[in-house]
Design an enzyme around this catalytic site. Structure first.
Site, short mmCIF file in Angstrom:
data_model
loop_
_atom_site.label_atom_id
_atom_site.label_comp_id
_atom_site.label_asym_id
_atom_site.label_seq_id
_atom_site.Cartn_x
_atom_site.Cartn_y
_atom_site.Cartn_z
N HIS A 122 0.80 -1.23 0.00
CA HIS A 122 0.00 0.00 0.00
C HIS A 122 0.83 1.27 0.00
CE1 HIS A 122 -3.89 -2.02 0.98
NE2 HIS A 122 -3.09 -2.90 1.56
N LYS B 275 -8.50 13.65 5.01
CA LYS B 275 -7.60 12.50 4.95
C LYS B 275 -6.54 12.70 6.03
CE LYS B 275 -6.77 13.66 0.57
NZ LYS B 275 -6.82 12.52 -0.31
N THR C 126 -8.76 6.30 -1.61
CA THR C 126 -10.10 5.71 -1.70
C THR C 126 -11.16 6.76 -1.40
OG1 THR C 126 -9.68 4.89 0.54
CG2 THR C 126 -9.54 3.29 -1.25
N LYS D 24 -15.08 7.78 -3.04
CA LYS D 24 -16.32 8.07 -2.32
C LYS D 24 -16.91 9.40 -2.78
CE LYS D 24 -14.23 5.56 1.45
NZ LYS D 24 -13.34 5.70 2.62
C1 26Q Z 1 3.43 0.28 10.41
C2 26Q Z 1 4.34 -0.06 11.41
C3 26Q Z 1 4.21 0.44 12.70
C4 26Q Z 1 3.14 1.27 12.98
C5 26Q Z 1 2.23 1.62 12.00
C6 26Q Z 1 2.39 1.13 10.69
C7 26Q Z 1 1.43 1.51 9.63
C8 26Q Z 1 0.06 1.56 9.91
C9 26Q Z 1 -0.84 1.93 8.93
C10 26Q Z 1 1.84 1.81 8.36
C11 26Q Z 1 0.93 2.18 7.38
C12 26Q Z 1 -0.42 2.24 7.66
C13 26Q Z 1 -1.44 2.63 6.69
C14 26Q Z 1 -1.22 2.88 5.43
C15 26Q Z 1 -2.30 3.30 4.52
O1 26Q Z 1 -3.41 3.58 4.96
N1 26Q Z 1 -2.03 3.37 3.22
C16 26Q Z 1 -3.06 3.76 2.27
O2 26Q Z 1 -3.72 2.58 1.82
C17 26Q Z 1 -4.84 2.91 1.02
C18 26Q Z 1 -5.55 1.62 0.69
O3 26Q Z 1 -4.81 0.88 -0.24
C19 26Q Z 1 -4.41 3.67 -0.21
O4 26Q Z 1 -5.58 4.05 -0.90
C20 26Q Z 1 -3.60 4.90 0.17
O5 26Q Z 1 -3.09 5.51 -0.99
C21 26Q Z 1 -2.47 4.50 1.10
O6 26Q Z 1 -1.78 5.66 1.56
#
Ligand code: 26Q
Length: 815
Positions: free
Chosen positions: A365, A556, A664, A668
């Site tokens: 992602h 966002k 996403t 919406k």
């Molecule tokens: C990782 C390690 C330790 C703590 C937190 C994390 C962590 C948590 C959540 C790293 C990343 C996330 C979330 C990422 C995210 O939401 N990415 C988004 O994913 C969407 C769905 O595919 C995409 O539409 C977005 O472009 C993308 O930014």
């Protein structure tokens, strides 16, 4: 086989619903005074609905347990479910009967729905995607089980104090969760610490075991996931950590009661809180424990069930089971499956590896290199010693494959190694996921292409067949039918109800865009939704938007790459023009921002303070007021978006090209008839393709431009040559938005002027301002605006998560 609706014991008849409401209110909840419904009626209604889910759940499960069918397990550290009541009522087709039943209590469904807390078990896009996927899997009747963590505290609540973000804990379970069912009988045991031991078994085979561990129990809580009007109910299984009994016993007997209880807390800490970073936060041991806890408990659950149902042979396991990894967060599952198959089920390496690499699939992602997860070898050695052994072995065998394919190419071996060497060696989780999976996918076309040409290029050269794209989608039940009843009903009246399960049918709206009476009705619905949003903004921000103004929205997570800053600079530019009397061609505009900053992300938090200060200055200026308002909505979450996207005219999707994997929210807004102003990035590109560039405000550098241009980016030169940008920066520099806190926005100014600014704010400023002007001009021609609005909804069919899930099911899961 399929049980017919008529066979269910509980009817959806309103008198039966009313009776059940009474029963739950009186006997389950022990309330007898119907004059005071507060809170309890929501729970009584949830339980009434849940009874009906329960019957269908049982039938769905019986259907799956009996037959030998292929199943998919979605492993995710996050599920941003939001509220469940309205969604369940919609999917069970109970809207009319519930409304009627509630009228007996003089209660109103909308008011009661408001009482439900959001289940905020996620950060943003990735977590909400998992929730949309669960909805689509159930609606498509696919045997997909979600596995996740039952965080005691979800995403923090955001408040503002003097414009600064304050985080407060989200104790969402405090009043109980009517949707979850604890399933004690399926409790699993997860190991930590200890060491690996090698021994020869009775058959003379060398084996390993992980001993002297400190174990934690994983207790499952199941949430029902109803399909849309198909009597299917899937399962989302969330694990809660608990201390083992014998662990306590021993401590109690040694006499230190207080220590024993403290130890218990240590175990239970694992599922206490969601990490609020939406880019990886490196190194936190508790986060690693969460990841392993989820991976191990879920795999044991699946393997134990397999043995119960199929006996202890694993030769067919890969044929019937598939694990989808939602980013690298649950990637320890690769090593854990190896361990379980070898150490606990007696398989040899080759057989275990063959099974693992036929059952694991990985979704990426992010393209931001700094967001790729790494875990220190030192930490893994202490916390999960047996898994580290296995990871080293996987890497050794993998590097042999690389050496065989590219003999003598040592630098390639170093580049591709799962272990990054150095003074503090790290495990590269994305590489482990790629090596251990048969499928690797990105979440939009551009993103998937950039993975194979950039980040994972070496791996693509080795295994091109593993790589594929699955463009994201969102569920049209929540994101149109439920959140925008006005528009949903209008669409249904025009083209029938088929769109709710086949969103491509929205195409049928196209000819209606030419029909002026239809356009008027479309405009009326938008106006109603803008009124609702306007009320919300008054209530939460004390800012009064003008209904006739263009509602321009960016909601966002706060991130530099998402460029909320660019948006604020545009607002300041308009403010500057208006205060100078240059109002020619300006169209009244209401700008709404919303989103949380990770608590440790200093510049993101400063951007919030900046937006709030700018908003104070603008909104209190009477001469500016008729033209421009700015509000920052606190505590943006799923339920806010349900009010925001129906009432939005213009959707801001303005990330630096190549940085937003998909987005996403963009989908919406489009579904709800907003026009997009956006860069050539993520799924924006596919949105633009679908709707056409007459109905989309495109601007900014492209990925290729940035690769070239970025090398000699000179923001100061750009600023020097752009009078508007110069004036905007001067206003900030001279303290116009920080009268009582001189210099506080200096770090923001520095990022703009930095020649290495990776976000290209100065470089895209002019092009953005021009696109905003085009949007304003378009808005002032109402007829053509609403024509475009209809065409946006009409072209949004591709962005249903039903389509996304059908693609996963066909091409990855082979269901
Ligand atoms: C990782 C390690 C330790 C703590 C937190 C994390 C962590 C948590 C959540 C790293 C990343 C996330 C979330 C990422 C995210 O939401 N990415 C988004 O994913 C969407 C769905 O595919 C995409 O539409 C977005 O472009 C993308 O930014």
């Amino acid at each position: 086989m399929d049980k017919k609706l008529s066979e269910f014991v509980l009817s959806n008849d309103h008198s039966q619903v009313a009776e059940d409401l009474h029963r739950h209110f009186n006997f389950t909840l022990g309330r007898f005074n119907t004059d005071d419904l507060s809170g309890y009626m929501m729970t009584a209604l949830a339980l009434t609905v849940r009874d009906r889910l329960m019957e269908r759940w049982r039938v769905t499960k019986a259907h799956e347990d009996g037959a030998k069918i292929r199943k998919v397990y979605y492993l995710s550290l996050e599920y941003l479910l939001g509220r469940s009541l309205g969604n369940a009522i919609l999917n069970l087709n109970m809207q009319d009967s519930v409304r009627q039943a509630l009228s007996e209590f003089s209660a109103n469904l909308e008011d009661i729905e408001m009482e439900e807390k959001d289940a905020g078990l996620g950060n943003g896009g990735l977590g909400r995607l998992a929730a949309c996927f669960m909805d689509s899997c159930a609606t498509l009747g696919l045997p997909v089980i979600g596995y996740g963590i039952r965080y005691e505290y979800g995403m923090f609540q955001q408040k503002f104090l003097e414009g600064k973000q304050i985080e407060q804990p989200d104790h969402w379970l405090i009043a109980g969760n009517p949707w979850e069912i604890e399933r004690n009988r399926h409790t699993r045991r997860v190991k930590f610490y200890g060491y690996s031991e090698y021994y020869t078994n009775d058959a003379g085979k060398l084996c390993a075991r992980w001993t002297n561990t400190q174990d934690v129990l994983a207790v499952p809580y199941d949430m029902p996931i109803p399909g849309y009007k198909n009597d299917k109910v899937n399962t989302l299984r969330l694990w809660k950590a608990a201390a083992t009994e014998e662990f306590n016993l021993q401590e109690f007997n040694e006499g230190d009661y207080a220590d024993a209880v403290a130890q218990k807390n240590l175990a239970e800490q694992i599922t206490m809180v969601l990490y609020p970073n939406d880019a990886s936060e490196n190194g936190k041991e508790l986060r690693l424990r969460q990841q392993y806890f989820l991976a191990s408990a879920s795999l044991q659950d699946v393997l134990d069930d397999w043995v119960l149902e199929q006996g202890d042979g694993f030769s067919q396991f890969a044929e019937y089971n598939c694990f989808q990894l939602n980013d690298t967060h649950p990637t320890l599952a690769v090593a854990e499956l190896m361990r379980l198959l070898m150490d606990e089920r007696g398989l040899g390496w080759d057989e275990a590896w063959s099974i693992t690499t036929k059952t694991m699939a990985y979704t990426n992602h992010t393209l931001l290199p700094e967001a790729l997860e790494r875990w220190s070898v030192r930490l893994l050695k202490e916390l999960l010693p047996r898994l580290l052994d296995i990871i080293y072995e996987i890497n050794a065998r993998f590097l042999a494959v690389v050496a065989h394919r590219w003999p003598g190419d040592v630098s390639r071996q170093q580049r591709m190694s799962i272990i990054e060497e150095g003074t503090d060696p790290q495990v590269r989780m994305a590489y482990l996921a790629i090596v251990g999976s048969y499928s690797v996918n990105g979440v939009a076309e551009l993103h998937s292409k950039l993975l194979t040409t950039g980040l994972f290029r070496d791996f693509y050269e080795l295994w091109p067949e593993k790589f594929n794209n699955k463009t994201n989608g969102v569920t049209p039940r929540r994101w149109l039918a439920h959140c925008n009843r006005g528009l949903g009903d209008l669409v249904t009246e025009a083209i029938g109800p088929g769109w709710k399960t086949n969103l491509q049918e929205l195409e049928k709206l196209r000819p209606l865009a030419e029909d002026s009476t239809f356009r008027q009705r479309w405009a009326d619905v938008k106006r109603m939704n803008k009124e609702r949003l306007r009320e919300r903004v008054i209530q939460k921000c004390n800012v009064k938007f003008e209904l006739d103004s263009i509602f321009d929205v960016q909601v966002k997570r706060i991130h530099e790459y998402k460029r909320q800053l660019l948006n604020i600079l545009h607002v300041i530019h308009l403010y500057d023009r208006i205060t100078r009397g240059d109002t020619e061609g300006i169209v009244p505009r209401s700008v709404l921002l919303g989103g949380k900053a990770a608590p440790g992300y200093t510049i993101a938090k400063l951007l919030i303070k900046f937006a709030n200060n700018v908003s104070t200055v603008i909104n209190s200026d009477k001469t500016v007021n008729p033209w421009l308002k700015l509000a920052f909505l606190p505590n943006y979450r799923v339920k806010s978006m349900e009010i925001i996207c129906p009432g939005t005219d213009l959707s801001e999707q303005i990330s630096t090209a190549g940085k937003e994997a998909s987005g996403t929210g963009n989908m919406k807004f489009m579904m709800n008839g907003a026009l997009t102003i956006g860069t050539y990035d993520g799924a924006n590109i596919e949105i633009l393709d679908a709707v056409g560039d007459d109905h989309f405000f495109l601007f900014g550098l492209r990925v290729e431009d940035i690769a070239e241009y970025g090398l000699h980016n000179q923001p100061n030169m750009i600023i020097e040559q752009d009078e508007d940008l110069k004036r905007v920066l001067r206003l900030i520099e001279c303290g116009h938005f920080s009268l009582f806190e001189p210099g506080i926005f200096e770090p923001i100014l520095q990022t703009i002027r930095n020649p290495h600014d990776p976000w290209m704010v100065a470089a895209d400023f002019r092009s953005y301002i021009d696109a905003q002007e085009r949007a304003a001009q378009a808005y002032s021609d109402e007829d053509s605006w609403f024509r475009s609005s209809i065409l946006n909804t009409a072209a949004s069919g591709y962005f249903s998560s039903d389509r996304t899930i059908a693609d996963y099911a066909r091409e990855i899961w082979k269901l």
